[in-house]
Design a protein around this motif. Sequence first.
Motif, PDB file in Angstrom:
ATOM      1  N   GLU A 111     -47.444 -27.381  -9.083  1.00 43.23           N
ATOM      2  CA  GLU A 111     -47.894 -28.298 -10.135  1.00 43.23           C
ATOM      3  C   GLU A 111     -46.787 -29.261 -10.548  1.00 43.23           C
ATOM      4  OE1 GLU A 111     -48.430 -24.974 -10.442  1.00 43.23           O
ATOM      5  OE2 GLU A 111     -50.335 -24.559 -11.476  1.00 43.23           O
ATOM      6  N   ASP A 146     -46.849 -31.887  -8.172  1.00 41.08           N
ATOM      7  CA  ASP A 146     -48.083 -32.663  -8.229  1.00 41.08           C
ATOM      8  C   ASP A 146     -48.103 -33.673  -9.372  1.00 41.08           C
ATOM      9  OD1 ASP A 146     -48.954 -31.438  -6.024  1.00 41.08           O
ATOM     10  OD2 ASP A 146     -50.449 -30.155  -6.990  1.00 41.08           O
ATOM     11  N   ILE A 147     -47.518 -33.319 -10.530  1.00 36.74           N
ATOM     12  CA  ILE A 147     -47.618 -34.285 -11.638  1.00 36.74           C
ATOM     13  C   ILE A 147     -46.920 -35.594 -11.271  1.00 36.74           C
ATOM     14  CG2 ILE A 147     -48.014 -32.862 -13.683  1.00 36.74           C
ATOM     15  CD1 ILE A 147     -44.963 -32.921 -14.120  1.00 36.74           C
ATOM     16  N   LEU A 148     -45.840 -35.527 -10.499  1.00 38.37           N
ATOM     17  CA  LEU A 148     -45.187 -36.776 -10.101  1.00 38.37           C
ATOM     18  C   LEU A 148     -45.787 -37.355  -8.827  1.00 38.37           C
ATOM     19  CD1 LEU A 148     -41.394 -36.544 -10.884  1.00 38.37           C
ATOM     20  CD2 LEU A 148     -43.259 -37.448 -12.203  1.00 38.37           C
ATOM     21  N   ARG A 149     -46.167 -36.453  -7.908  1.00 34.96           N
ATOM     22  CA  ARG A 149     -46.705 -36.940  -6.637  1.00 34.96           C
ATOM     23  C   ARG A 149     -48.026 -37.660  -6.852  1.00 34.96           C
ATOM     24  NH1 ARG A 149     -48.088 -35.254  -1.390  1.00 34.96           N
ATOM     25  NH2 ARG A 149     -49.237 -33.415  -2.033  1.00 34.96           N
ATOM     26  N   LEU A 186     -53.968 -36.280  -3.469  1.00 31.53           N
ATOM     27  CA  LEU A 186     -52.901 -35.387  -3.000  1.00 31.53           C
ATOM     28  C   LEU A 186     -53.251 -34.763  -1.655  1.00 31.53           C
ATOM     29  CD1 LEU A 186     -52.039 -33.645  -6.387  1.00 31.53           C
ATOM     30  CD2 LEU A 186     -50.648 -35.292  -5.156  1.00 31.53           C
ATOM     31  N   PRO A 230     -51.940 -40.882  -3.187  1.00 34.41           N
ATOM     32  CA  PRO A 230     -51.801 -40.835  -4.646  1.00 34.41           C
ATOM     33  C   PRO A 230     -51.822 -42.244  -5.235  1.00 34.41           C
ATOM     34  CG  PRO A 230     -50.112 -39.512  -3.579  1.00 34.41           C
ATOM     35  CD  PRO A 230     -50.806 -40.272  -2.498  1.00 34.41           C
ATOM     36  N   MET A 274     -53.112 -36.314 -14.715  1.00 34.93           N
ATOM     37  CA  MET A 274     -53.500 -34.931 -14.431  1.00 34.93           C
ATOM     38  C   MET A 274     -52.931 -33.967 -15.452  1.00 34.93           C
ATOM     39  SD  MET A 274     -53.102 -34.388 -10.344  1.00 34.93           S
ATOM     40  CE  MET A 274     -54.450 -33.275  -9.985  1.00 34.93           C
ATOM     41  N   PHE A 326     -52.851 -29.537 -15.924  1.00 36.90           N
ATOM     42  CA  PHE A 326     -53.208 -28.267 -15.284  1.00 36.90           C
ATOM     43  C   PHE A 326     -53.246 -27.148 -16.307  1.00 36.90           C
ATOM     44  CE2 PHE A 326     -50.620 -30.838 -12.456  1.00 36.90           C
ATOM     45  CZ  PHE A 326     -51.429 -30.960 -11.352  1.00 36.90           C
ATOM     46  N   VAL A 377     -46.696 -27.284 -17.250  1.00 33.42           N
ATOM     47  CA  VAL A 377     -45.561 -27.804 -16.475  1.00 33.42           C
ATOM     48  C   VAL A 377     -44.757 -28.891 -17.194  1.00 33.42           C
ATOM     49  CG1 VAL A 377     -46.272 -27.129 -14.162  1.00 33.42           C
ATOM     50  CG2 VAL A 377     -47.088 -29.272 -15.046  1.00 33.42           C
ATOM     51  N   ILE A 423     -42.245 -43.551 -13.383  1.00 29.58           N
ATOM     52  CA  ILE A 423     -42.716 -43.646 -11.996  1.00 29.58           C
ATOM     53  C   ILE A 423     -43.637 -44.856 -11.847  1.00 29.58           C
ATOM     54  CG2 ILE A 423     -43.865 -42.407 -10.119  1.00 29.58           C
ATOM     55  CD1 ILE A 423     -41.506 -40.867 -11.284  1.00 29.58           C
TER      56      ILE A 423
END
Lengths: 252, 268
Positions: A146, A149-152, B58, B76, B82, B84, B88, B105
Amino acid sequence: MFQKIAVPVAAIVIFLIFWEALVWINGWPNYKMASPSDLWPAFWKFRDLFFTMGWDTLWRTVVGLGLAVVVGVGIGMIMGFSRLMRDALYPLLVGFNAIPKATVVPIVALMFVGAHDFNTVLIAFMISFFPIAVSVSIGLSTLEPEYRDILRSLGASRMTIFWKIALPKTLPEFFGALKVAVTLAFIGTNLMEIVSPHGRGLGALFDSGKTNADYPLMFAVLIALAFLGIVLYYVVVALEKIFAGWAERSPT
Amino acid sequence: MTQPLIDIKGVTHAYQTQSGPLPVLDNLNVSVPEGGFAAVVGPSGCGKSTLTRLIAGLMKPDTGEVWLHGERVKGPRSTVGMAFQNPVLLEWRSILKNVLLPLEIVPTKLSKKEAEDRARHLLELVGLDGFEDKRPSELSGGMRQRASLCRALIHQPEVLILDEPFGALDAFTREDLWQIMHRVKEEEPFTGVLITHDLRESVFLADEVIVLSGRPATTQYRLKVPMDGPRDLEHLYTPETAEMLAILRHQIEIAQGRAPAESSEVAE
């Protein structure tokens, strides 16, 4: 704060008193067991040597450790990011680490005859890079998906993910390993200095104490080594507080 | 009807495992109109999380297409946010800096000051004002999840993907967050997909509930939930809600293979 300084100091003082008493009660001569009161005269007699030799030991340990950090982090990154490389490198690393470094010292000394500084740094490096490589690789490979994933999912590159997440997240493991590595590097330096002495470093001073049956000197070297070891260890602890202090939970 | 914002067309996907391919999605079709909020429910391990990863770009499906806003998803994209089940958050950053992470980013027109103001506004919206400078470890699970929600919204995503974000919270905290979601949706409109195991959550938050069949998952049933603006918890205890929950429960039993299947239909 008082407790943090006073308690360890008191513990050391009690330890010294106990040691002195042990020697005194048994009536051991100082060629059997030196007592704390013998140490200071021994140190004072050779104080110039202690400082130059101590410096030799210190800088070679630090350079070896620095090298171990660079190479260890490099290998750790390769193994952390690539399953294939991990499978390939891991047995090699374990095997290399299993070889007692005392047996490597004469080989290195023969391979690079005369390059004493280089050899010492090399042994300090070889003995200490393993825990760093392993901890970095484990830190990177166990990063929860995860986090990636948050950055990807925003289109971040692998490099960005490494700098922003993987690297800082691995820092606590890295410093844990560095605390082990700093002690190991110190052992490595001394191993070279004692097994293949070139008249440099505290190990050589210890060796000359042995040749001259100067037991107080040998013990004084041990104490000096312990002192340097403590200093190096707490430098790492201070760095850890600065760079990975966030990982420490407040006691509330 | 205009073209849906999220459009999943005939997606089939299988994971390669040591014992051969494991199909998880089978000819799945899901579409969510702009501003819509779809909840996806289904038995565990039926490929719901795979669905979110496909929408986020992804992963690529084996066959079929995923479209967002009239564009085929090939990787992406920065218009997705997102959150979860695991919040995180980055432990070494303050809550404010955590929320600002996506803006480091995604290209943004906001100045540093404007970005911070926006982050503070979002934190206030979810009731985290005063916690901006705290570390994640100082927050409770529900608070962390709220911060994670703010992070998902900071770059004004078109699509918000929520993968069981409230799954690990206790019942009261969860109800709290449901109401916060309604407040957020009103102030920060988004098109959402919510993966959940909680049927009450699905009818409370979403305007359409999609029931997936067991693995490999396909759309088994779709339930439209009449939605007119934000709700309060009273809504959970109306006869209409009870009826919807009964239908959904029955559909889940079919999906689990515990009740005989019938021809699927779309209830209005």
